[in-house]
Design an enzyme around this catalytic site. Structure first.
Site, PDB file in Angstrom:
ATOM      1  N   ASP A 486       0.809  -1.220   0.000  1.00  0.00           N
ATOM      2  CA  ASP A 486       0.000   0.000   0.000  1.00  0.00           C
ATOM      3  C   ASP A 486       0.839   1.266   0.000  1.00  0.00           C
ATOM      4  O   ASP A 486       0.351   2.353  -0.277  1.00  0.00           O
ATOM      5  CB  ASP A 486      -0.861   0.048   1.273  1.00  0.00           C
ATOM      6  CG  ASP A 486      -2.016  -0.933   1.218  1.00  0.00           C
ATOM      7  OD1 ASP A 486      -2.646  -1.031   0.169  1.00  0.00           O
ATOM      8  OD2 ASP A 486      -2.262  -1.593   2.242  1.00  0.00           O
TER       9      ASP A 486
HETATM   10  C1  BGC Z   1       0.038   1.433   6.242  1.00  0.00           C
HETATM   11  C2  BGC Z   1      -0.285   0.194   5.485  1.00  0.00           C
HETATM   12  C3  BGC Z   1      -1.754   0.076   5.380  1.00  0.00           C
HETATM   13  C4  BGC Z   1      -2.356   1.312   4.752  1.00  0.00           C
HETATM   14  C5  BGC Z   1      -3.845   1.184   4.666  1.00  0.00           C
HETATM   15  C6  BGC Z   1      -0.601   2.608   5.558  1.00  0.00           C
HETATM   16  O1  BGC Z   1      -0.341   3.740   6.268  1.00  0.00           O
HETATM   17  O2  BGC Z   1       1.407   1.575   6.370  1.00  0.00           O
HETATM   18  O3  BGC Z   1       0.282  -0.928   6.090  1.00  0.00           O
HETATM   19  O4  BGC Z   1      -2.114  -1.031   4.627  1.00  0.00           O
HETATM   20  O5  BGC Z   1      -1.976   2.441   5.470  1.00  0.00           O
HETATM   21  O6  BGC Z   1      -4.574   2.320   4.776  1.00  0.00           O
HETATM   22  C1  NOJ Z   2      -1.779  -3.729   5.277  1.00  0.00           C
HETATM   23  C2  NOJ Z   2      -2.911  -4.094   4.391  1.00  0.00           C
HETATM   24  O1  NOJ Z   2      -3.990  -4.548   5.153  1.00  0.00           O
HETATM   25  C3  NOJ Z   2      -2.500  -5.140   3.400  1.00  0.00           C
HETATM   26  O2  NOJ Z   2      -3.536  -5.379   2.513  1.00  0.00           O
HETATM   27  C4  NOJ Z   2      -1.288  -4.622   2.689  1.00  0.00           C
HETATM   28  O3  NOJ Z   2      -1.003  -5.473   1.676  1.00  0.00           O
HETATM   29  C5  NOJ Z   2      -0.163  -4.344   3.631  1.00  0.00           C
HETATM   30  N1  NOJ Z   2      -0.624  -3.356   4.536  1.00  0.00           N
HETATM   31  C6  NOJ Z   2       1.112  -3.889   2.947  1.00  0.00           C
HETATM   32  O4  NOJ Z   2       1.122  -2.560   2.655  1.00  0.00           O
END
Ligand code: BGC
Ligand code: NOJ
Length: 814
Positions: A486
């Protein structure tokens, strides 16, 4: 190295032995619609279906001290006031233990010869949290006990409840029954809500409170409620301000005497046209039915037993017996238990997810399902249909939907170009588990719009085509806002402080490409082609196969960096995750995903990529996400470079992708190496609970990486795709028990120390007992099967309607 608890395998519990754990260690109660989070000191909160929209009780995140707010019992014994869970009074206890079990938690403590046992569960089939509190006088003298219960109600919408005080302070309303034994929280019921909460005890009370300030005193914390310190309930009836529920019960206990109470915190509804029985008096029918089921300790005990039996049966769908006790406990209980929790919660409510910020993720739900589908396939089916109904007509997806409304929204952004492909993975897993091909013809909305409904298989078709119609200059898939990572935001270019990388407008110029999605596409297209062949649609199958072959070549040509798979091309067309980069030279995700899709296995690329992964990314606590971590902010990379080196997506062990390497190692037949990666993040193998900090019985999202200040410290426990993927890695790759469209494949790749393993697995109505004898050491070896006494050609045991109900399989690895 201090220990704070241990596994009780026999009773299927983790026992916390000290209240001051390095972080609150929680459990989840409920697995249907009513849920509670409960910490080892009785902190936490409850909600019905949706942690944001139907929150029953309040909780304060990020508070001082931590874990403020919960379901508390205050015990007054002489001048001593204490709580069974130690919090919030923090009176030192003579003994303490918290047993987190399957859907229940029992905290039992002793102080000055008074024993208190608080057993909490969400019984199956009820919309309530029910607690049995047993007090026993273990001293030689008579004791006069004054007991106070406490919950603080939330005004339902948890976001509004925490910000909109000008309105909230006017709303609070309650009603009382049975002299205060039954407390109704009915804020907003007078207008558009048809629901209320009830907090009741099955005994007459000596007083009650419903006004927080009357009970606490305006300037006191949870640890010093004035009603308790003065032993004087105010019998307050709240109007506005902050509604609570508190009962006061006084009892004299002779030496050896015991008394039990049953407390019920429930969610109740009324038919819209029968909301009131008299002006201003609510219809309590639903609550009365609920309370009637929990009038006695006997009723409580029956429901608790039922709950334990339910879990025992559920967990019996997959069990293992091996020489490795830690692996057994990981597989037989905790990993599967966490899979249930992630399935239910997605990323909505934990001690790191506030229940307000994120709902059900499109990708998250699809992945979580991979580790859950064998437990309750019918619920997986329903989830697939819910998720698919939020898909947009062009095949793309909202990144999340709200659990209560089941409608997609853009609060967590959209344009994550891996999302659509996860739907294919989820449906594949469901079909391989169940053989229920009829689901493919079920009509499912696009964007929750019934006029756009189409058969589920059409959703898969659009998912696949979304990738093939969004390719970049090298023929690799465009990344969009991001892919699985993400935080790898190659098109976002955010310069505003505080702006969300998930929702900032994307400057997608059609250049930034993802090798990760390429690998994922290859895996998806492969199973898609098999599926459409089975359905008799050869043209569609041929299309997918051809696209797959093309993508494999593209990855080998443009996605290979010489020693490992490249991560991406950014919006300038520059490489990400290449030996040419100063930072972020190598990333874990494409190594895992490409090899899982069989790319590079025949030409040495896969082996090289895994060697490089070990060399650059592996350390004591797992495989870090990227190396070297980014040390400064890169506009062209986005959120990943917003994290300090070694944390979160920037160089932590992002546990979710470690099992991909486990699976990749087994693809190359390296049983020992696969297991070596597996055990580094598996909770049952954690040695230093203090360093690890979060619950040592479940996976956390991240463990700080080698470049961080505290390598080995975990954060963000419970709600992570780590649970599902590790279950897949352990059950399907290491143990090699792999559902296929046609039957059950047995293809283990074991580490040397596992010589005899017995797995019991229920599959499409047949109970398989699979005994594996490993004579090959830590490399894969060749597998031969004897099924019910007959040698089998190949490794897939066909399962048909006519298959027997039990099946015994002897597996020899030579
Ligand atoms: C986080 C991710 C997360 C994403 C979802 C980010 O700030 O680091 O791990 O999946 O937000 O909103
Ligand atoms: C958390 C999210 O829930 C997951 O879908 C994602 O792949 C990881 N963050 C990595 O960014």
């Amino acid at each position: 190295m201090k220990n704070y608890g241990y596994f009780d395998d026999q009773n299927r519990e983790f026992v916390v032995t000290c209240p001051q754990t390095p972080y609150p260690w929680i459990n989840y109660l409920g697995s249907e619609a009513f849920f509670s989070l409960i910490s080892n000191t009785s902190g936490g909160y409850s909600f019905y279906k949706d942690a944001r929209l139907l929150r029953l009780t309040r909780y304060r995140y990020n508070n001082v001290p931590t874990d403020a707010g919960g379901k508390y019992f205050y015990l007054r014994d002489g001048d001593t006031v204490w709580n069974p869970g130690w919090q919030p009074c923090q009176t030192e206890l003579d003994s303490y233990a918290c047993h987190h079990g399957t859907g229940y938690t029992t905290i039992s403590s002793v102080k000055n010869g008074l024993k208190a046992e608080q057993c909490v569960m969400v019984p199956r089939g009820y919309r309530a949290e029910v607690t049995k509190l047993t007090l026993t006088n273990e001293s030689e003298a008579e004791k006069k006990i004054s007991l106070y219960s406490f919950v603080e109600f939330c005004l339902w919408n948890a976001l509004d409840d925490s910000i909109n005080f000008q309105r909230n302070y006017a709303l609070g309303e309650v009603e009382l029954e049975n002299g205060g034994s039954v407390i109704y929280h009915k804020s907003e019921y007078r207008e558009r809500r048809d629901h209320y909460a009830v907090f009741a005890v099955n005994a007459p009370v000596d007083g009650y409170d419903t006004d927080r300030e009357a009970f606490m005193g305006l300037y006191n914390g949870f640890g010093k409620p004035q009603a308790v310190t003065e032993d004087k309930p105010r019998n307050s009836v709240v109007h506005g301000w902050a509604p609570i529920g508190s009962h006061n019960i006084r009892r004299t206990l002779q030496p050896g005497e015991s008394v039990s109470f049953v407390f019920v915190l429930g969610y109740c509804e009324s038919p819209r046209d029968q909301k009131f029985v008299a002006p201003g008096v609510i219809n309590k029918q639903d609550a009365h039915t609920l309370l009637a089921a929990f009038q006695s300790v006997l009723q409580f005990d029956e429901k608790l037993l039922e709950l334990k039996e339910y879990w025992e049966k559920l967990l019996n769908h997959f069990t293992i017996q091996s020489e490795d006790a830690k692996l057994n406990r990981q597989i037989n209980l905790w990993n599967q238990y966490q899979c249930m929790v992630t399935f239910n919660m997605s990323r909505s409510a934990s001690y790191f997810e506030s229940g307000i910020g994120r709902g059900m993720g499109f990708r998250d739900c699809s992945q979580d399902l991979l580790g859950f589908v064998h437990l309750i396939p019918e619920r997986a089916r329903e989830r697939i249909l819910d998720v698919a109904a939020t898909q947009l007509p062009d095949g793309s997806a909202y990144h999340q939907y709200q659990p209560l409304t089941k409608r997609g929204n853009s609060d967590a952004g959209n344009g994550f170009n891996d999302d659509p492909l996860w739907l294919i993975y989820a449906v594949e897993a469901y079909l391989k588990e169940t053989g229920d091909f009829a689901v493919l013809d079920v009509m499912v909305d696009f964007n929750n719009d019934p006029s756009l409904a189409a058969p589920l298989k059409e959703h898969l078709r659009r998912s696949l085509r979304y990738t093939t119609s969004h390719l970049g200059p090298h023929g690799l898939p465009l990344i969009g806002r991001a892919d699985w990572n993400d935080c790898l935001n190659l098109n976002c270019y955010s310069e505003e402080p505080g702006e969300s990388f998930q929702t900032v407008s994307s400057h997608d110029t059609g250049i930034a490409e993802s090798v990760f999605i390429a690998g994922m596409f290859v895996g998806a297209a492969d199973s898609y082609a098999q599926l459409f062949t089975l359905m008799g649609d050869d043209a569609e199958a041929a299309y997918a196969s051809a696209e797959k072959d093309k993508m494999v070549k593209t990855v080998e040509t443009y996605g290979w960096d010489g020693e490992w798979f490249l991560r991406a091309y950014d919006a300038n067309g520059d490489k990400v995750g290449s030996g040419e980069c100063d930072e972020g030279k190598i990333f874990i995700e494409p190594q895992g995903m490409c090899i899982m899709a069989d790319i590079g296995i025949d030409n040495g690329m896969a082996q090289k990529a895994l060697d490089s992964t070990r060399e650059h990314l592996l350390f004591e606590y797992g495989v870090v996400l990227n190396w070297p971590a980014y040390r400064s902010y890169h506009l062209n990379l986005g959120e990943i470079s917003s994290y300090p080196p070694g944390y979160k997506e920037n160089g932590s062990v992002f546990c979710h992708n470690n099992p991909w390497i486990v699976i990749a190692e087994t693809k190359l037949g390296h049983g020992d190496l696969a297991f070596d990666v597996y055990r580094r993040t598996a909770p049952a193998f954690i040695e230093d609970q203090e360093l690890h900090r979060t619950e040592p019985y479940v996976y956390s999202q991240t463990v700080n990486g080698k470049e961080s200040f505290t390598p080995g410290e975990a954060r963000n426990s419970w709600l992570t795709g780590t649970a599902a993927y590790n279950f897949v890695a352990a059950s399907q790759a290491i143990l090699g028990i792999r559902p296929q469209y046609e039957g059950l494949m047995i293809d283990p790749c074991l580490p040397a120390h596992l010589k005899t393993v017995t797995v019991r697995r229920e599959f499409r109505g047949t109970e398989f007992t699979i005994e594996i004898h490993n004579n090959a050491g830590g490399e894969k070896g060749s597998v031969s099967l004897v099924v019910d006494g007959e040698p089998l050609e190949g490794q897939v045991i066909p399962v048909t309607e006519a298959t027997k109900k039990t099946c015994s399989v002897q597996v020899t690895i030579a």
